[in-house]
Motif scaffolding. Structure first.
Motif, mmCIF file in Angstrom:
data_model
loop_
_atom_site.group_PDB
_atom_site.id
_atom_site.type_symbol
_atom_site.label_atom_id
_atom_site.label_comp_id
_atom_site.label_asym_id
_atom_site.label_seq_id
_atom_site.Cartn_x
_atom_site.Cartn_y
_atom_site.Cartn_z
ATOM 1 N N GLY A 55 0.814 -1.250 -0.020
ATOM 2 C CA GLY A 55 -0.203 0.075 -0.146
ATOM 3 C C GLY A 55 0.925 1.369 -0.079
ATOM 4 O O GLY A 55 2.051 1.178 -0.111
ATOM 5 N N ASN A 56 0.240 2.367 -0.005
ATOM 6 C CA ASN A 56 1.042 3.517 -0.037
ATOM 7 C C ASN A 56 1.188 4.050 1.308
ATOM 8 O O ASN A 56 1.608 5.453 1.312
ATOM 9 C CB ASN A 56 0.119 4.481 -0.989
ATOM 10 N N ARG A 57 0.886 3.701 2.437
ATOM 11 C CA ARG A 57 1.315 4.140 3.763
ATOM 12 C C ARG A 57 2.359 3.549 4.467
ATOM 13 O O ARG A 57 2.290 3.445 5.654
ATOM 14 C CB ARG A 57 -0.120 3.503 4.696
ATOM 15 N N ALA A 58 3.569 3.276 3.633
ATOM 16 C CA ALA A 58 4.745 2.465 4.299
ATOM 17 C C ALA A 58 5.633 3.635 4.692
ATOM 18 O O ALA A 58 6.999 3.369 4.815
ATOM 19 C CB ALA A 58 5.167 1.455 3.226
ATOM 20 N N ILE A 59 5.236 5.002 4.672
ATOM 21 C CA ILE A 59 6.117 5.729 5.006
ATOM 22 C C ILE A 59 5.891 6.764 6.037
ATOM 23 O O ILE A 59 4.477 6.731 6.324
ATOM 24 C CB ILE A 59 6.450 6.945 3.689
ATOM 25 N N SER A 60 6.746 7.540 6.698
ATOM 26 C CA SER A 60 6.152 8.462 7.744
ATOM 27 C C SER A 60 5.445 9.408 7.167
ATOM 28 O O SER A 60 5.875 10.163 6.250
ATOM 29 C CB SER A 60 7.307 8.858 8.536
ATOM 30 N N TYR A 61 4.441 9.697 7.841
ATOM 31 C CA TYR A 61 3.590 10.950 7.623
ATOM 32 C C TYR A 61 2.811 11.585 8.790
ATOM 33 O O TYR A 61 2.537 10.912 9.667
ATOM 34 C CB TYR A 61 2.525 10.825 6.329
ATOM 35 N N GLY A 68 -2.885 21.329 15.517
ATOM 36 C CA GLY A 68 -1.643 20.546 15.730
ATOM 37 C C GLY A 68 -1.412 19.452 14.983
ATOM 38 O O GLY A 68 -2.378 19.280 14.092
ATOM 39 N N VAL A 69 -0.200 18.853 14.757
ATOM 40 C CA VAL A 69 -0.014 17.795 13.884
ATOM 41 C C VAL A 69 0.491 16.520 14.633
ATOM 42 O O VAL A 69 0.947 16.718 15.849
ATOM 43 C CB VAL A 69 1.177 18.108 12.673
ATOM 44 N N TYR A 70 0.273 15.212 14.171
ATOM 45 C CA TYR A 70 0.443 14.110 14.710
ATOM 46 C C TYR A 70 1.156 13.103 13.965
ATOM 47 O O TYR A 70 1.030 13.095 12.775
ATOM 48 C CB TYR A 70 -0.384 13.650 15.680
ATOM 49 N N LEU A 71 2.131 12.330 14.231
ATOM 50 C CA LEU A 71 2.584 11.161 13.547
ATOM 51 C C LEU A 71 1.403 10.192 13.480
ATOM 52 O O LEU A 71 1.060 9.471 14.318
ATOM 53 C CB LEU A 71 3.760 10.664 14.055
ATOM 54 N N ALA A 72 1.004 10.127 12.125
ATOM 55 C CA ALA A 72 -0.167 9.141 11.757
ATOM 56 C C ALA A 72 0.314 7.859 11.223
ATOM 57 O O ALA A 72 -0.340 6.635 11.564
ATOM 58 C CB ALA A 72 -1.190 9.816 10.876
ATOM 59 N N GLU A 99 3.525 6.101 19.409
ATOM 60 C CA GLU A 99 2.437 7.061 19.046
ATOM 61 C C GLU A 99 1.506 6.504 18.285
ATOM 62 O O GLU A 99 0.196 6.912 17.805
ATOM 63 C CB GLU A 99 3.106 8.124 18.535
ATOM 64 N N VAL A 100 1.821 5.636 17.179
ATOM 65 C CA VAL A 100 1.131 4.727 16.445
ATOM 66 C C VAL A 100 1.122 3.354 16.560
ATOM 67 O O VAL A 100 1.929 2.927 17.310
ATOM 68 C CB VAL A 100 1.755 4.989 14.847
ATOM 69 N N ASP A 101 0.176 2.636 16.190
ATOM 70 C CA ASP A 101 -0.285 1.301 16.599
ATOM 71 C C ASP A 101 0.419 0.089 15.792
ATOM 72 O O ASP A 101 0.506 -0.991 16.021
ATOM 73 C CB ASP A 101 -1.677 0.912 16.800
ATOM 74 N N LYS A 102 1.017 0.294 14.316
ATOM 75 C CA LYS A 102 1.320 -0.433 13.634
ATOM 76 C C LYS A 102 2.438 -0.001 12.667
ATOM 77 O O LYS A 102 2.583 1.211 12.408
ATOM 78 C CB LYS A 102 0.439 -1.220 12.813
#
Length: 170
Positions: free
Chosen positions: A42-48, A64-68, A121-124
């Motif tokens: 998928g396209n979610r394999a990088i930090s954003y 605010g912003v957070y690490l998703a 901060e993220v779960d996976k």
């Protein structure tokens, strides 16, 4: 990624030592090795980061912003490596064809999501999580029973055996 492959075949029915075997019309030995790659995570394999988590300072609201999503710099292609050995036989002017094939396949660096500890901060995170092994054998017999201008009858019989197991479960 780099994924090489090679295959060779030997039609030994055309060799001199096969001349006296009139009932064998085709005989071929096949051998192949190859690798294929898969990058489908998928396209979610990088930090954003995402906008959210509003904060109030005084009487002002601040976005605010957070690490998703946490990226994984060690992520690599999932790789499938396979060896195949096959034998093709044609008998009685190819009225009976027999094909036998054995394969051994290993899928390494499987792509999936690894669950992180709850204090993160993220779960996976996208990760290479394991390795599987598959072996199998297939035997196919094809016969041309009747062939006329108005009617034909062919038969196919296939026997297969497949074994799959985890070699490593990250």
């Amino acid at each position: 990624g780099y994924f090489p492959s090679v295959s060779v075949g030997w039609r030994f029915s055309e060799e001199a030592f096969m001349e006296n075997l009139e009932n064998i019309s085709n005989a071929k030995l096949r051998l192949s090795y190859g690798q294929t790659g898969n990058s489908n995570i998928g396209n979610r394999a990088i930090s954003y980061y995402q906008v959210g988590n509003d904060n109030i300072f005084g009487d002002q609201i601040y976005k605010g912003v957070y690490l998703a999503q946490l990226g994984n710099p060690d992520l690599s292609w999932e790789t499938t490596s396979e060896i195949n050995v096959g034998l093709d036989l044609g008998l009685f002017n190819n009225r009976i064809n027999v094909t036998g094939e054995y394969y051994y396949k290993v899928v390494s660096d499987l792509l999936d999501w690894r669950v992180l500890l709850s204090h993160q901060e993220v779960d996976k995170i996208a990760a290479n999580i394991g390795e599987t092994q598959s072996t199998g054998f297939e035997l196919t017999i094809n016969t041309r029973n009747i062939e006329t201008p108005d009617f034909s009858w062919n038969s196919d019989l296939t026997f297969s055996l497949y074994r799959d197991k985890w070699k490593d479960r990250g």
